[in-house]
Design a protein around this motif. Structure first.
Motif, mmCIF file in Angstrom:
data_model
loop_
_atom_site.group_PDB
_atom_site.id
_atom_site.type_symbol
_atom_site.label_atom_id
_atom_site.label_comp_id
_atom_site.label_asym_id
_atom_site.label_seq_id
_atom_site.Cartn_x
_atom_site.Cartn_y
_atom_site.Cartn_z
ATOM 1 N N ARG A 88 0.890 -0.885 0.092
ATOM 2 C CA ARG A 88 0.034 -0.009 0.118
ATOM 3 C C ARG A 88 0.554 1.315 0.163
ATOM 4 O O ARG A 88 0.303 1.912 -0.873
ATOM 5 N N VAL A 89 2.051 1.453 0.966
ATOM 6 C CA VAL A 89 2.909 2.014 1.358
ATOM 7 C C VAL A 89 3.506 2.389 -0.374
ATOM 8 O O VAL A 89 3.383 3.944 -1.218
ATOM 9 N N CYS A 90 4.144 1.812 -0.956
ATOM 10 C CA CYS A 90 4.876 1.930 -2.283
ATOM 11 C C CYS A 90 3.628 1.920 -2.799
ATOM 12 O O CYS A 90 4.007 3.463 -4.399
ATOM 13 N N VAL A 91 2.687 1.628 -3.406
ATOM 14 C CA VAL A 91 1.811 2.332 -4.293
ATOM 15 C C VAL A 91 0.989 3.820 -3.512
ATOM 16 O O VAL A 91 1.230 5.079 -4.404
ATOM 17 N N VAL A 92 1.036 4.637 -2.961
ATOM 18 C CA VAL A 92 0.386 5.409 -2.266
ATOM 19 C C VAL A 92 2.329 6.127 -2.724
ATOM 20 O O VAL A 92 1.351 7.442 -3.598
ATOM 21 N N THR A 93 2.728 5.973 -2.231
ATOM 22 C CA THR A 93 3.804 6.902 -3.089
ATOM 23 C C THR A 93 4.236 7.098 -4.526
ATOM 24 O O THR A 93 4.472 8.105 -4.934
ATOM 25 N N SER A 94 4.232 6.471 -4.755
ATOM 26 C CA SER A 94 4.128 6.229 -6.474
ATOM 27 C C SER A 94 3.599 6.978 -7.018
ATOM 28 O O SER A 94 3.890 7.851 -8.480
ATOM 29 N N LYS A 95 1.835 6.915 -6.637
ATOM 30 C CA LYS A 95 1.192 8.158 -7.167
ATOM 31 C C LYS A 95 1.215 9.707 -7.162
ATOM 32 O O LYS A 95 1.197 10.225 -7.691
#
Length: 101
Positions: A88-95
């Protein structure tokens, strides 16, 4: 991953020692920076600290490093939650990175 996110927000995750040696700080201090709270959110920082750095929490990082998990360890509820949270953190930071472009 946490160090990368914090550094991308402008904070440092290492320290310069006498003699010019630059060492990475342990995982705890990067979580306590304003940049971590801004990039990850207060709730996510709290959860990540509980899962990976706090002795009173799950402290999975040390459990894995010290070989304290049994064969069923990686498939427990807390371990699967840690995997989901990191994803989740990876997806949020990539967004967030995409939005800055």
């Amino acid at each position: 991953m946490v160090r990368h996110v914090v550094e991308s927000q402008g904070a440092t995750t290492s320290k310069l020692e006498p003699g010019g040696v630059q060492r990475k700080r342990s995982l705890g201090p990067p979580f306590e920076t304003p940049e971590a709270f801004h990039a990850l959110g207060e709730d996510s920082v709290f959860e990540l600290q509980d899962l990976f750095t706090e002795q009173l929490g799950m402290n999975l990082r040390n459990e894995v490093a010290q070989g304290s998990l049994d064969d069923s360890g990686p498939f427990g509820t807390d371990d699967l939650y840690a995997w989901w949270l990191l994803l989740r953190v990876c997806v949020v930071t990539s967004k967030q990175v995409e939005q800055r472009r």
